[in-house]
Design an enzyme around this catalytic site. Structure first.
Site, PDB file in Angstrom:
ATOM      1  N   CYS A 101      10.432  33.532 -10.363  1.00 31.15           N
ATOM      2  CA  CYS A 101       9.832  32.229 -10.062  1.00 31.15           C
ATOM      3  C   CYS A 101      10.929  31.186 -10.243  1.00 31.15           C
ATOM      4  O   CYS A 101      12.105  31.481 -10.024  1.00 31.15           O
ATOM      5  CB  CYS A 101       8.602  31.959 -10.925  1.00 31.15           C
ATOM      6  SG  CYS A 101       8.909  31.916 -12.712  1.00 31.15           S
ATOM      7  N   TRP A 102      10.580  29.973 -10.633  1.00 29.16           N
ATOM      8  CA  TRP A 102      11.588  28.925 -10.740  1.00 29.16           C
ATOM      9  C   TRP A 102      12.534  29.139 -11.916  1.00 29.16           C
ATOM     10  O   TRP A 102      13.753  29.093 -11.773  1.00 29.16           O
ATOM     11  CB  TRP A 102      10.889  27.566 -10.873  1.00 29.16           C
ATOM     12  CG  TRP A 102      11.832  26.408 -11.013  1.00 29.16           C
ATOM     13  CD1 TRP A 102      12.055  25.653 -12.138  1.00 29.16           C
ATOM     14  CD2 TRP A 102      12.696  25.869 -10.017  1.00 29.16           C
ATOM     15  NE1 TRP A 102      12.999  24.676 -11.899  1.00 29.16           N
ATOM     16  CE2 TRP A 102      13.416  24.788 -10.596  1.00 29.16           C
ATOM     17  CE3 TRP A 102      12.940  26.195  -8.681  1.00 29.16           C
ATOM     18  CZ2 TRP A 102      14.350  24.040  -9.880  1.00 29.16           C
ATOM     19  CZ3 TRP A 102      13.871  25.443  -7.975  1.00 29.16           C
ATOM     20  CH2 TRP A 102      14.560  24.386  -8.574  1.00 29.16           C
TER      21      TRP A 102
END
Length: 375
Positions: A101-102
């Site tokens: 993810c981020w």
């Protein structure tokens, strides 16, 4: 003791060899984040889409952290279930994905935990997308490229891009920067209907291409400025290009003009200068309703120039004459149409297309003239 297979593993390795060992690289960020940039080859299976992510964020700010987390958990669970029933439905017991993810936080770990419970050998990218992005910046900004570039230079219209494509088909290592940037370079502007990638995605695809090149062999690259449209060449590449030797292409100005006319043809319809469409030669037809020619099928027939007939049938008045009847046949010119629509062709039309496409030199010239005229 829990089965070790139920616990996701963690890795920071994002080099091509490490990434190649996974059956699927899963980007669980929202579609908007994914479009801006992602690990090349990754599949977007968001645990929260753009709207859901915004709703959770708004709830967090305006109401409470607890309500936001409860809402997020419900949405994430629903979306992971959807992915298991669709994109991941056919994966077997030996499936080995990498998830990110981020920042390698809740979104990737939520997906990883569920997939690990299925029995799959799941790995999570520690630090998420930001770990990958740091590797891109190190390679393209800080390091020195271990590649030997040779620049292909020459005036506009010498066929540098065609030459690059031709030698590439013959096994020469080439780097097509204009292809990666989706731009013809500073002179002829953007490709109709194809917006340029973000700077980050341009750099991601560039790094992937560089990783596939053999350092022991030279790499032919078209000489460019440090910007291609709105995309900037990263410092490491620009430094290597500045040191590189050059091959100069040349051609007579007449040949260059013909080449440019044939290669850079786009279409403007309905006087809409905000939209320039790619040109399809197969949609050209010629009409003779008002021309002193005859087609075997009659004046209503339209033919492509390659299939057109040239049978003169002059029906106009005998000279000298004062005027021509524009409701009848009055010209030796056939009427060009594109996709059934009458079109203006020639130098003025090409200038208009270039201006609408953002051609830097044409825009400067036309704006200067219009300014002086006060238009």
């Amino acid at each position: 003791l829990r089965n070790a297979m139920s616990n996701p593993g963690v890795t920071e390795a994002v080099d091509p060899a490490s990434l190649a060992q996974y059956d699927m690289i899963i980007d669980v960020r929202s579609p908007g984040e994914f479009v801006e940039d992602h690990v090349p080859g990754a599949v977007n299976l968001p645990v929260l889409d753009d709207d859901e992510r915004a709703r959770v964020g708004t709830t967090y700010v305006q109401e409470s952290r607890f309500l936001a987390r409860r809402m997020g958990a419900a949405l994430v669970a629903k979306n992971i279930g959807h992915h298991l029933e669709t994109a991941l439905a056919n994966e077997g017991p030996d499936f080995k994905p990498l998830i990110y993810c981020w920042r390698g936080g809740q979104r990737s770990n939520s997906m990883a935990l569920v997939l690990a419970q299925v029995g799959w050998r799941v790995m999570v990218l520690k630090g998420g997308y930001k770990t990958y992005r740091r590797s891109v910046q190190k390679r393209l900004y800080d390091d020195e490229l271990d590649l030997r570039f040779v620049l292909l230079d020459g005036g506009t219209g010498c066929g540098k891009t065609d030459m690059l494509e031709s030698v590439g088909r013959r096994g020469v290592q080439v780097l097509d920067l204009e292809g990666l940037a989706l731009h013809r370079g500073s002179l002829f502007g953007a490709l109709a209907g194809k917006p340029q990638p973000s700077q980050k995605w341009f750099e991601s695809t560039l790094m992937k291409r560089l990783a596939g090149l053999d350092p022991a062999r030279p790499v032919l690259v078209e000489a460019e400025s440090n910007k291609i449209g709105n995309r900037t060449l990263p410092p490491a590449l620009w430094r290597a290009m500045e040191r590189a030797p050059r091959i100069e292409l040349s051609a007579p100005i007449e040949k260059r003009a013909v080449y440019l006319v044939n290669r850079y043809q786009d279409v403007i319809r309905n006087r809409d200068l905000t939209r320039v469409e790619p040109f399809d030669p197969g949609k050209i037809t010629e009409h003779i309703k008002h021309s002193w020619y005859a087609y075997e099928g009659g004046d209503a027939v339209t033919l492509h120039p390659s299939r057109g007939e040239t049978r003169p049938t002059y029906t106009g008045p005998k000279p000298p004459y004062d005027r021509l009847d524009t409701a009848a046949k009055y010209s030796w010119l056939k009427s060009p149409r594109y996709d059934g629509v009458p079109m203006e062709v020639g130098p003025l039309a090409r200038m208009l297309v270039a201006y609408a496409s953002g051609h830097a030199q044409v825009t400067k010239l036309v704006d200067g003239v219009l300014g002086k005229l006060g238009v």
